[in-house]
Design a protein around this motif. Structure first.
Motif, PDB file in Angstrom:
ATOM      1  N   GLY A 326       0.820  -1.207   0.000  1.00  0.00           N
ATOM      2  CA  GLY A 326       0.000   0.000   0.000  1.00  0.00           C
ATOM      3  C   GLY A 326       0.850   1.251   0.000  1.00  0.00           C
ATOM      4  O   GLY A 326       0.557   2.216  -0.728  1.00  0.00           O
ATOM      5  N   LEU A 327       1.916   1.260   0.781  1.00  0.00           N
ATOM      6  CA  LEU A 327       2.815   2.416   0.813  1.00  0.00           C
ATOM      7  C   LEU A 327       3.484   2.611  -0.542  1.00  0.00           C
ATOM      8  O   LEU A 327       3.593   3.752  -1.027  1.00  0.00           O
ATOM      9  CB  LEU A 327       3.868   2.221   1.902  1.00  0.00           C
ATOM     10  N   VAL A 328       3.897   1.512  -1.160  1.00  0.00           N
ATOM     11  CA  VAL A 328       4.512   1.596  -2.499  1.00  0.00           C
ATOM     12  C   VAL A 328       3.512   2.156  -3.506  1.00  0.00           C
ATOM     13  O   VAL A 328       3.864   2.997  -4.346  1.00  0.00           O
ATOM     14  CB  VAL A 328       5.014   0.214  -2.945  1.00  0.00           C
ATOM     15  N   MET A 329       2.265   1.734  -3.425  1.00  0.00           N
ATOM     16  CA  MET A 329       1.247   2.208  -4.370  1.00  0.00           C
ATOM     17  C   MET A 329       0.954   3.696  -4.172  1.00  0.00           C
ATOM     18  O   MET A 329       0.679   4.416  -5.139  1.00  0.00           O
ATOM     19  CB  MET A 329      -0.036   1.386  -4.212  1.00  0.00           C
ATOM     20  N   ILE A 330       0.996   4.167  -2.928  1.00  0.00           N
ATOM     21  CA  ILE A 330       0.794   5.602  -2.694  1.00  0.00           C
ATOM     22  C   ILE A 330       1.914   6.403  -3.347  1.00  0.00           C
ATOM     23  O   ILE A 330       1.668   7.413  -4.029  1.00  0.00           O
ATOM     24  CB  ILE A 330       0.729   5.887  -1.179  1.00  0.00           C
ATOM     25  N   VAL A 331       3.143   5.954  -3.141  1.00  0.00           N
ATOM     26  CA  VAL A 331       4.286   6.633  -3.765  1.00  0.00           C
ATOM     27  C   VAL A 331       4.171   6.551  -5.287  1.00  0.00           C
ATOM     28  O   VAL A 331       4.417   7.537  -5.997  1.00  0.00           O
ATOM     29  CB  VAL A 331       5.609   6.007  -3.288  1.00  0.00           C
ATOM     30  N   ALA A 332       3.765   5.393  -5.804  1.00  0.00           N
ATOM     31  CA  ALA A 332       3.613   5.228  -7.257  1.00  0.00           C
ATOM     32  C   ALA A 332       2.543   6.170  -7.797  1.00  0.00           C
ATOM     33  O   ALA A 332       2.688   6.717  -8.898  1.00  0.00           O
ATOM     34  CB  ALA A 332       3.263   3.779  -7.583  1.00  0.00           C
ATOM     35  N   ALA A 333       1.456   6.365  -7.034  1.00  0.00           N
ATOM     36  CA  ALA A 333       0.399   7.278  -7.465  1.00  0.00           C
ATOM     37  C   ALA A 333       0.935   8.696  -7.592  1.00  0.00           C
ATOM     38  O   ALA A 333       0.607   9.424  -8.546  1.00  0.00           O
ATOM     39  CB  ALA A 333      -0.773   7.229  -6.491  1.00  0.00           C
ATOM     40  N   VAL A 334       1.768   9.112  -6.649  1.00  0.00           N
ATOM     41  CA  VAL A 334       2.364  10.449  -6.718  1.00  0.00           C
ATOM     42  C   VAL A 334       3.248  10.554  -7.961  1.00  0.00           C
ATOM     43  O   VAL A 334       3.234  11.580  -8.669  1.00  0.00           O
ATOM     44  CB  VAL A 334       3.176  10.748  -5.440  1.00  0.00           C
ATOM     45  N   VAL A 335       4.002   9.508  -8.252  1.00  0.00           N
ATOM     46  CA  VAL A 335       4.874   9.510  -9.440  1.00  0.00           C
ATOM     47  C   VAL A 335       4.040   9.607 -10.707  1.00  0.00           C
ATOM     48  O   VAL A 335       4.346  10.397 -11.616  1.00  0.00           O
ATOM     49  CB  VAL A 335       5.753   8.244  -9.460  1.00  0.00           C
ATOM     50  N   VAL A 336       2.958   8.828 -10.782  1.00  0.00           N
ATOM     51  CA  VAL A 336       2.088   8.843 -11.965  1.00  0.00           C
ATOM     52  C   VAL A 336       1.495  10.231 -12.185  1.00  0.00           C
ATOM     53  O   VAL A 336       1.351  10.696 -13.330  1.00  0.00           O
ATOM     54  CB  VAL A 336       0.969   7.789 -11.816  1.00  0.00           C
ATOM     55  N   LEU A 337       1.172  10.912 -11.095  1.00  0.00           N
ATOM     56  CA  LEU A 337       0.500  12.219 -11.182  1.00  0.00           C
ATOM     57  C   LEU A 337       1.465  13.396 -11.072  1.00  0.00           C
ATOM     58  O   LEU A 337       1.037  14.539 -10.947  1.00  0.00           O
ATOM     59  CB  LEU A 337      -0.539  12.328 -10.066  1.00  0.00           C
ATOM     60  N   TRP A 338       2.773  13.124 -11.142  1.00  0.00           N
ATOM     61  CA  TRP A 338       3.761  14.144 -10.811  1.00  0.00           C
ATOM     62  C   TRP A 338       3.666  15.385 -11.691  1.00  0.00           C
ATOM     63  O   TRP A 338       3.972  16.496 -11.250  1.00  0.00           O
ATOM     64  CB  TRP A 338       5.167  13.561 -10.876  1.00  0.00           C
ATOM     65  N   ARG A 339       3.256  15.250 -12.908  1.00  0.00           N
ATOM     66  CA  ARG A 339       3.181  16.410 -13.809  1.00  0.00           C
ATOM     67  C   ARG A 339       2.073  17.377 -13.396  1.00  0.00           C
ATOM     68  O   ARG A 339       2.046  18.519 -13.855  1.00  0.00           O
ATOM     69  CB  ARG A 339       2.969  15.947 -15.242  1.00  0.00           C
ATOM     70  N   SER A 340       1.173  16.912 -12.547  1.00  0.00           N
ATOM     71  CA  SER A 340       0.091  17.769 -12.074  1.00  0.00           C
ATOM     72  C   SER A 340       0.544  18.562 -10.853  1.00  0.00           C
ATOM     73  O   SER A 340       0.913  17.986  -9.823  1.00  0.00           O
ATOM     74  CB  SER A 340      -1.133  16.913 -11.704  1.00  0.00           C
ATOM     75  N   ALA A 341       0.522  19.877 -10.959  1.00  0.00           N
ATOM     76  CA  ALA A 341       0.908  20.725  -9.827  1.00  0.00           C
ATOM     77  C   ALA A 341      -0.031  20.503  -8.648  1.00  0.00           C
ATOM     78  O   ALA A 341       0.398  20.505  -7.486  1.00  0.00           O
ATOM     79  CB  ALA A 341       0.900  22.191 -10.243  1.00  0.00           C
ATOM     80  N   ALA A 342      -1.299  20.282  -8.940  1.00  0.00           N
ATOM     81  CA  ALA A 342      -2.261  20.063  -7.859  1.00  0.00           C
ATOM     82  C   ALA A 342      -1.968  18.762  -7.121  1.00  0.00           C
ATOM     83  O   ALA A 342      -2.074  18.689  -5.904  1.00  0.00           O
ATOM     84  CB  ALA A 342      -3.678  20.042  -8.414  1.00  0.00           C
ATOM     85  N   ILE A 399      -5.846  11.697   1.796  1.00  0.00           N
ATOM     86  CA  ILE A 399      -5.247  12.174   0.554  1.00  0.00           C
ATOM     87  C   ILE A 399      -4.697  11.010  -0.251  1.00  0.00           C
ATOM     88  O   ILE A 399      -4.773  10.997  -1.491  1.00  0.00           O
ATOM     89  CB  ILE A 399      -4.152  13.215   0.846  1.00  0.00           C
ATOM     90  N   ALA A 400      -4.160   9.998   0.427  1.00  0.00           N
ATOM     91  CA  ALA A 400      -3.664   8.804  -0.269  1.00  0.00           C
ATOM     92  C   ALA A 400      -4.780   8.163  -1.072  1.00  0.00           C
ATOM     93  O   ALA A 400      -4.566   7.744  -2.225  1.00  0.00           O
ATOM     94  CB  ALA A 400      -3.088   7.815   0.736  1.00  0.00           C
ATOM     95  N   GLY A 401      -5.977   8.071  -0.511  1.00  0.00           N
ATOM     96  CA  GLY A 401      -7.101   7.490  -1.244  1.00  0.00           C
ATOM     97  C   GLY A 401      -7.475   8.287  -2.470  1.00  0.00           C
ATOM     98  O   GLY A 401      -7.778   7.724  -3.532  1.00  0.00           O
ATOM     99  N   VAL A 402      -7.449   9.620  -2.349  1.00  0.00           N
ATOM    100  CA  VAL A 402      -7.762  10.480  -3.501  1.00  0.00           C
ATOM    101  C   VAL A 402      -6.710  10.318  -4.596  1.00  0.00           C
ATOM    102  O   VAL A 402      -7.040  10.194  -5.786  1.00  0.00           O
ATOM    103  CB  VAL A 402      -7.866  11.949  -3.045  1.00  0.00           C
TER     104      VAL A 402
END
Length: 597
Positions: A326-342, A399-402
């Motif tokens: 789960g922790l890895v997936m949260i970090v991966a989600a941030v990486v996937v969305l990194w181009r988004s400033a929001a 926020i992790a869920g979002v």
């Protein structure tokens, strides 16, 4: 695809067309799944809501039964919603200074009146879990993502992550977070031109409702949004400058309206009778352990109580526990969305509040490393000093869920192999975190003296029924549970609540009423089985305490720990007891009742 930056930048549709039949069915199945899962989590308590107690937190379970009974008295008897004189007689309890969820206890008062406080508590815990998941699903599916699967995953995480399930051990206020997603969304929409008045009024009303649900969560939400706005403004200053004016205008409408509506309740909370300052424990007692980020909570499918205890001191405060995948997936989600400033701003907000939740110094597997953390600088700031520190971690958990929902929505843009890997990762993250039914135990049967109302022959208006053991935090559970199950028909002294330690000299927050000679004496007897020799002076002081408590009758709870020593002590002080309705009691109606000066 509606990317998260489109939402923040105002380019997303705020009112999408009515969903197609397939999407309507998806909505229905999503809501149904949340409801069924919530019932599963509380299934053991549902079997006997009035006769069973949550094993993970019997104190707060009893307290919220009292809260529901207070709501019943507000609606059916016209009692003051902000204050109760039915417990902790003669001082009473400042209900605004306690987490009394008036936005729920009063509307659900008919349930309490007809079915009992035990039913209301389990019903609200169930609706809180399912409702929070459904609220996030609604906001995600209508405004942030196109995929109903992505929205369902986000709602599932936000409503049933370990933090939510752990707080379902009696914390009605911390599972009832269904207003929060709408507060967040309304704040974001204030940037839109022409929404200052309408959006500000809606936001103000949502804030008022949230205050009467959970003020701590409102504080956390405000801080998270503040960090988000600052981080976003630093990353896209031109856009932030352009949108600051309508946002501030909307907040300028919301602030005075909400303050006007809340002025007296908040004044009463912080200055009224029974108000207090600070918490009865040090800031580092309940703090997030770094190891808990990759651990499993007690109530997760893969969790064990023994291991979780090393990372969390309470089964109601497992506020992180994402598991390794789960922790890895949260970090991966941030990486996937990194181009988004929001998305980056949301991740920064989560990280800041996560660090704050770790308290004044870093802990790893229960050991204090001595590494100082920022919270030590603000731990004594008013309002902050009323917060249980680890609960700040509920913000990054949400926020992790979002972020997971937003990243899942982008799966259609992945390669086939990437989509498979992401799906496998979600399964490996979510399945071990799946909640188990909360443990319960059977409460001792309520004696007929209480259940059949025999007590009414002894306790008149203005007098109290004193149970021994006296109701205190972690002790005397029946002294809180019994009156709650009668909808507070009779009053009682002391209890489990938050109030001042020793007013007026010391108003530090305490879970107990101020100490008395009798409360200390009876506590020692129950704890250690002592049989003290009572002097004439001791007996006089016990009598003085009974007068202070306006006692009409003293009842020894059957089957309590060290019942024999308690019986001997009370007999030495008050004479031989009567046996009535399954209890031993001492009729003390001959004692005077103090004036109400």
């Amino acid at each position: 695809m509606r990317a998260v930056e489109e939402v923040v930048e105002g380019r997303a549709e705020t009112r999408p067309p009515a969903p197609e039949p397939r999407r309507r069915r998806a909505d229905l199945w999503a809501l149904l799944s949340y409801g069924l899962l919530a019932v599963l989590v509380l299934s053991r308590l549902w079997r006997d809501p009035s006769g069973r107690v949550l094993a993970g937190n019997d104190d707060d379970h009893g307290f919220f039964m009292f809260v529901m009974a207070h709501g019943e008295r507000v609606l059916f008897h016209g009692d003051n919603p902000l204050f109760s004189d039915r417990m902790n007689v003669p001082d009473g309890i400042n209900m605004m200074a306690n987490t009394t969820v008036l936005a729920l206890s009063v509307p659900f008062a008919p349930v309490t009146h007809w079915l009992g406080a035990g039913v209301t508590v389990v019903l609200l815990l169930t609706l809180g879990l399912a409702g929070t998941a459904a609220a996030w699903y609604w906001v995600l599916s209508r405004h942030l993502v196109q995929s109903r699967v992505a929205a369902w995953i986000g709602g599932l995480w936000c409503g049933f992550c370990p933090a939510m399930v752990s707080h379902a051990n009696g914390h009605v206020n911390f599972v009832s977070l269904f207003v929060v997603p709408f507060i967040v969304w309304q704040v974001l929409r204030l940037r839109e031109p022409g929404r200052a008045v309408r959006g500000g009024v809606i936001l103000a009303l949502l804030i008022v409702v949230q205050v009467f649900l959970n003020e701590e969560i409102l504080l956390f939400t405000a801080l998270a949004l503040g960090v988000f706005v600052i981080a976003y403004a630093l990353m896209v200053p031109a856009r932030a400058k352009r949108e600051a004016r309508p946002l501030l205008a909307g907040l300028g409408v919301a602030a005075p309206i909400s303050l006007a509506l809340l002025a007296y309740p908040l004044y009463f909370q912080f200055t009224g009778p029974g108000s207090y300052s600070g918490q009865p424990f040090l800031p580092d007692k309940f703090a997030t352990d770094l190891a808990s980020l990759a651990g499993f909570a007690r109530q997760s499918l893969a969790g064990t109580d023994e291991l979780a205890r090393r990372m969390s001191v309470s089964s109601t405060e497992d506020n992180t526990f994402f598991g390794p995948v789960g922790l890895v997936m949260i970090v991966a989600a941030v990486v996937v969305l990194w181009r988004s400033a929001a998305a980056r701003a949301a991740a920064i907000s989560a990280f800041v509040l996560l660090v704050v939740s770790m308290g004044p110094s870093l802990k790893v597997f229960g050991s204090d490393t001595g590494v100082p953390l920022p919270f030590g600088l603000v731990s004594h700031v008013p309002i902050i000093d009323l917060v249980s520190v680890t609960r700040f971690a509920m913000v990054p958990a949400t926020i992790a869920g979002v972020l997971l929902a937003l990243a899942t929505d982008r799966m259609r843009g992945f390669t086939p192999r990437g989509r498979r890997l992401w799906a496998v990762g979600l399964v490996l993250a979510l399945v071990p975190m799946a909640p188990k039914p909360l443990p319960v135990f059977d409460a001792d049967p309520m004696p007929s003296f209480i259940a059949q109302g025999t007590w009414r022959q002894y306790v008149t208006e203005g007098r109290t029924l004193v149970t021994v053991p006296l109701p205190e935090v972690t002790y005397g559970r029946d002294g809180v549970r019994w009156p709650a199950l009668t909808n507070l028909e009779y009053s009682s002294p002391r209890g489990y609540f938050m109030g001042p330690l020793d007013p007026p000299d010391d108003i530090t927050g305490s879970w107990n009423a101020p100490r008395r000679f009798s409360s200390d004496l009876l506590w020692r007897v129950q704890q250690y089985g002592e049989r003290p020799r009572l002097s004439a002076s001791d007996k006089a002081r016990i009598t003085d305490d009974l007068v202070f408590w306006r006692a009409a009758v003293v009842v020894l709870v059957p089957g309590t720990t060290n019942e024999g020593p308690l019986l001997d002590t009370l007999t030495a002080a008050l004479g031989e007891p009567q046996q009535v309705g399954g209890v031993r009691l001492w009729d003390v109606r001959s004692l005077p009742v103090p004036s109400n000066e």
